[in-house]
Motif scaffolding. Sequence first.
Motif, short mmCIF file in Angstrom:
data_model
loop_
_atom_site.label_atom_id
_atom_site.label_comp_id
_atom_site.label_asym_id
_atom_site.label_seq_id
_atom_site.Cartn_x
_atom_site.Cartn_y
_atom_site.Cartn_z
N THR A 17 0.90 -1.01 -0.04
CA THR A 17 -0.10 0.03 0.08
C THR A 17 0.92 1.20 0.17
OG1 THR A 17 -0.12 0.05 2.38
CG2 THR A 17 -1.95 -1.16 1.31
N TYR A 18 0.39 2.34 -0.42
CA TYR A 18 1.33 3.48 -0.77
C TYR A 18 0.31 4.68 -0.47
CZ TYR A 18 4.33 7.21 -1.96
OH TYR A 18 4.95 8.28 -2.20
N GLY A 19 0.36 5.57 0.15
CA GLY A 19 -0.78 6.84 0.35
C GLY A 19 0.07 8.10 0.66
N ARG A 56 -13.41 9.34 9.59
CA ARG A 56 -12.78 8.07 9.48
C ARG A 56 -11.28 8.00 9.28
NH1 ARG A 56 -13.99 2.76 5.64
NH2 ARG A 56 -13.80 1.41 7.14
N PRO A 57 -10.20 7.77 10.00
CA PRO A 57 -8.82 8.00 9.59
C PRO A 57 -8.13 6.75 9.10
CG PRO A 57 -9.19 7.16 12.14
CD PRO A 57 -10.85 7.48 11.44
N LEU A 58 -7.43 7.21 7.95
CA LEU A 58 -6.77 6.19 7.28
C LEU A 58 -5.29 6.08 7.94
CD1 LEU A 58 -7.01 6.81 3.08
CD2 LEU A 58 -7.23 4.69 4.51
N LYS A 59 -4.88 4.71 8.28
CA LYS A 59 -3.68 4.64 9.12
C LYS A 59 -2.58 4.20 7.99
CE LYS A 59 -1.84 2.53 13.03
NZ LYS A 59 -2.28 1.56 14.32
N LEU A 60 -2.11 5.11 7.15
CA LEU A 60 -1.23 4.75 6.06
C LEU A 60 -0.08 3.83 6.24
CD1 LEU A 60 -1.22 8.39 4.47
CD2 LEU A 60 -2.58 6.38 4.01
N SER A 61 0.48 4.02 7.71
CA SER A 61 1.46 3.16 8.35
C SER A 61 1.16 1.82 8.47
CB SER A 61 2.29 3.63 9.54
OG SER A 61 1.16 3.80 10.61
N SER A 62 0.01 1.54 8.50
CA SER A 62 -0.51 0.07 8.59
C SER A 62 -1.32 -0.38 7.39
CB SER A 62 -1.27 -0.20 9.85
OG SER A 62 -0.48 0.26 10.80
N GLY A 63 -1.85 0.58 6.65
CA GLY A 63 -2.51 0.14 5.24
C GLY A 63 -3.97 -0.14 5.74
N VAL A 64 -4.44 0.47 6.59
CA VAL A 64 -5.93 -0.04 7.27
C VAL A 64 -6.69 1.12 7.49
CG1 VAL A 64 -5.50 -2.44 7.76
CG2 VAL A 64 -5.11 -0.51 9.51
N TRP A 65 -7.87 0.94 7.55
CA TRP A 65 -8.67 2.08 8.32
C TRP A 65 -8.54 1.76 9.65
CZ3 TRP A 65 -10.98 5.84 5.49
CH2 TRP A 65 -11.08 5.76 4.15
N ASP A 66 -8.76 3.18 10.53
CA ASP A 66 -8.51 3.01 11.89
C ASP A 66 -9.86 3.42 12.53
OD1 ASP A 66 -7.23 2.50 14.31
OD2 ASP A 66 -5.89 4.29 14.15
#
Lengths: 368, 368, 368
Positions: B163-165, B267-277
């Motif tokens: 994943t990349y964001g 709704r936070p995107l947790k880019l360091s884990s590649g998931v919604w938080d």
Amino acid sequence: AGPALTLATDDGLFEFKLRGRLYADAGWAHDNDDAMNVAGTELRAARIGIEGKAWGKIGYRFEADFAGNTTTVNDAFITYPTSFGKVTVGNFKTPNSLEEQTSSRFVTFIERGAFTDAFNLARQLGVSLSNGGDNWTFKAAVFRGSVSDTADEQGTTLAGRVTYGGKFDNGAWMLGGSVRYQEASEGAQYRYRQRTYHHLSDRLLATGFITDEDFMYGLEAAAQMGAFHASAEWASLSAKDGGSAARNATFSGGYVEAGWFITGESRPLKLSSGVWDRAAVNSPIHKGGVGAWEVAAKYDIIDLTDNGVFGGEMDTIVIGLNWYLNRHARVMANYSHSTIDDAFDVAANGADGENSADTFGLRFQIDW
Amino acid sequence: AGPALTLATDDGLFEFKLRGRLYADAGWAHDNDDAMNVAGTELRAARIGIEGKAWGKIGYRFEADFAGNTTTVNDAFITYPTSFGKVTVGNFKTPNSLEEQTSSRFVTFIERGAFTDAFNLARQLGVSLSNGGDNWTFKAAVFRGSVSDTADEQGTTLAGRVTYGGKFDNGAWMLGGSVRYQEASEGAQYRYRQRTYHHLSDRLLATGFITDEDFMYGLEAAAQMGAFHASAEWASLSAKDGGSAARNATFSGGYVEAGWFITGESRPLKLSSGVWDRAAVNSPIHKGGVGAWEVAAKYDIIDLTDNGVFGGEMDTIVIGLNWYLNRHARVMANYSHSTIDDAFDVAANGADGENSADTFGLRFQIDW
Amino acid sequence: AGPALTLATDDGLFEFKLRGRLYADAGWAHDNDDAMNVAGTELRAARIGIEGKAWGKIGYRFEADFAGNTTTVNDAFITYPTSFGKVTVGNFKTPNSLEEQTSSRFVTFIERGAFTDAFNLARQLGVSLSNGGDNWTFKAAVFRGSVSDTADEQGTTLAGRVTYGGKFDNGAWMLGGSVRYQEASEGAQYRYRQRTYHHLSDRLLATGFITDEDFMYGLEAAAQMGAFHASAEWASLSAKDGGSAARNATFSGGYVEAGWFITGESRPLKLSSGVWDRAAVNSPIHKGGVGAWEVAAKYDIIDLTDNGVFGGEMDTIVIGLNWYLNRHARVMANYSHSTIDDAFDVAANGADGENSADTFGLRFQIDW
């Protein structure tokens, strides 16, 4: 204070408590017709659970039992306060019977009253609304069967209970009543069965699957005066079209019990919850004391014979001795004698439908 | 801070956290061919778990689910950091699909996208290597089937995801992709099935056991802008020799969803884990607030019909309303309508292979 | 200090500790007769438990294992000190064998000695009295079978063990002995079986159900000298009327093992409990160290062939390498080679009753 791990934040928003219990049981049972000769042991309860408060108003409890190497979800619910009372969603007991509502950790004998088993009182998946004050409780609920039922197997259960009581000098009293209406799922039926007075003994009382709809009501009375406590319950169940000629069969059961703490402790009635609570121990063994000692007796009846159904009638006398080592550990010893009549539907009772049985039980109990 | 019990030592060597969740669900489902008439309840999740750090670098997590009175090991793994990235050994999800990787506590609807079930995304026993930075993740893993498989029943699964964001003013975006290759154990075969949009509903889409080898790839896109969030996924699976004349059958599925917090939360995107938080709640009910309210819609498709396999094609519209009482408790309501075509392999859809279905679901959720 | 959550009150009345462990295993096994070709993985242990002290003198422990998506109650007992020693009631191991009494977290190889499985050493439901001092232990117990047995299925087991040891400069020694007598329940019989040296491998040794009564005795010796440790056990079991012409069949087994910490640590003998304890790690990885490294070898024999019973005889050499990342996490690698003779009762060994097998095992272990 207690042995449980309990943590709370200063702002009161969070509470967290780990629960659990172990009951190590031994039991012996023998009947006069010589159909039952039981001598065995059992881990009757082996539970771990969590309860807490999440952000102030929302509570939860989750407890599972692993006794017998099987998994059984017990209490598993979320609670939320509304202006009409507390809403509970999840798996919990239908609100019926003082002894059923009281935790098995705090009941006087190893087994509860016969009718609580025979009439299938149990936890179900549902929603309730409850309210109360210092000396009264009210709870109404609708359920959809056990957590192990598939959607197809789920019937509908409606139940409600009210209690009211008062305090007096060194004592308290409480009266209560409850109802339950159940309708089975399409094609399913209910039966009514009961063991003699130990969980390892056989079911010498049993009807067949006779109805898909029943209605039960129950009445309760309880009192505590100093070291003495007594309670009585009566319940009646009508199985719709369960008897001969498609007429209702009506079964009933109840008990009277009394207990006395030789060492002077009291068994507290918790009027705000409508249940018996944990007893204090004046002189626990870790302080060099003898613990609390309680003697108790119970007379219990259950009648599953009516209108062409011969599930049987059983009268039981139970005598119990409890030793509370401290507030969270006790050893229980129970002896029971049961007389069985009109139990033609169970082959073990022979052609005369009569039998009698004796049981002896021991329990080593701890909770945290 | 949260409701979970979390303890850590000052030197950072140890952390200890108790996890858990309860989902109490109710669901209704009906189809146009009148083969499915569901009204039921379910304890969908009833979990207890522990996670922690043992001596600094070694992490672990263990969580089990007891819903339905069965035992299911969920996450059960040990992690260890190496200079190539984090090694994880144990039972965990294959690294596929944004929605599958996101905890069910944080997904927008009661059910995940149809392809995540139909293509058998699940936890398996294996080893992975993962790495990442503030805005990217990488994970590659090899697995040997479910924890309930015997050695004979274990196939081999290879999977990987990247994943990349990036972040922008009051928002973030993320793109991702994943692959999975599976080979079944000797003599075993895979099938592909899907329910209409509620777990208690029936599987109106299903193939037979058609292949012992499949390859899947998936693409993901997600974005959050203020109170608005949207995501889309697409996945394609080739079942080797699964079609007629021993040629591949290729199935596909995906969804587009969007949600909006009426009360302004994100709704936070947790880019360091590649998931919604987990979403924050501006005005939780314990502060006298109304909680967070979210409306959402999803369009979901799954196509299990190809090359002589008529598992069926289903297009579903889902509408959802979520009420977050606080960060850890929410109530969810979902309505869905599905249209089914070319589903000749499932008798319930009749001779024309067509059907349509409606479902309604409610969830009461808490986690700690 | 350790990774477990441990809480205690200042007055010493309460202690509370959360326990748990995860073992993620992989194994390969092959035999010369080509009847066994195993390559698989397994979550061998996935446990959560609680232990504590309730009001000073009363202790308890409860641990359940969920590996393989099944529920198994492990230790589940209450303890109470009397003037004769400590009474334990509940589910716990029969007091036999040094290696069986030692926690699997602290044994040297992935599997324990063959006789501990073949002779059915296990936890049972019972009562014990134990006593001891700084360098000796005594335990006698009576049991009634497994927690999953019904009352009808419960036999009777009597068992006892004594150990005695001493310390010397940078070392310690211990000798021990134990007995066990078992009588099966009405109609039930015992059999004796053993896998080659990995849990995922097949049972190439096995008798039929041959007796309803057996007697076992075992002898133990152990020593630790600096970074070196060694132990040996021998056990003999007589199956009453289990051989031909209704005469006893007598089986035996034992092992000699030695291990050496390359990195200089010691494996401590806990003389006051009669078991091996957790090893310290001089230079754990979170301090930038290499952890502890241990090499070990074991010679293990089991003989289930006697007097017309041809369960088989197996001699096994095991070589092991253990890497302790810290006190609570380790990686284990084991290679074994077994030679099997006179195993005519197991078809897999062919008409000559002979076979040989090799296994390789890996374990990733953490406990908290």
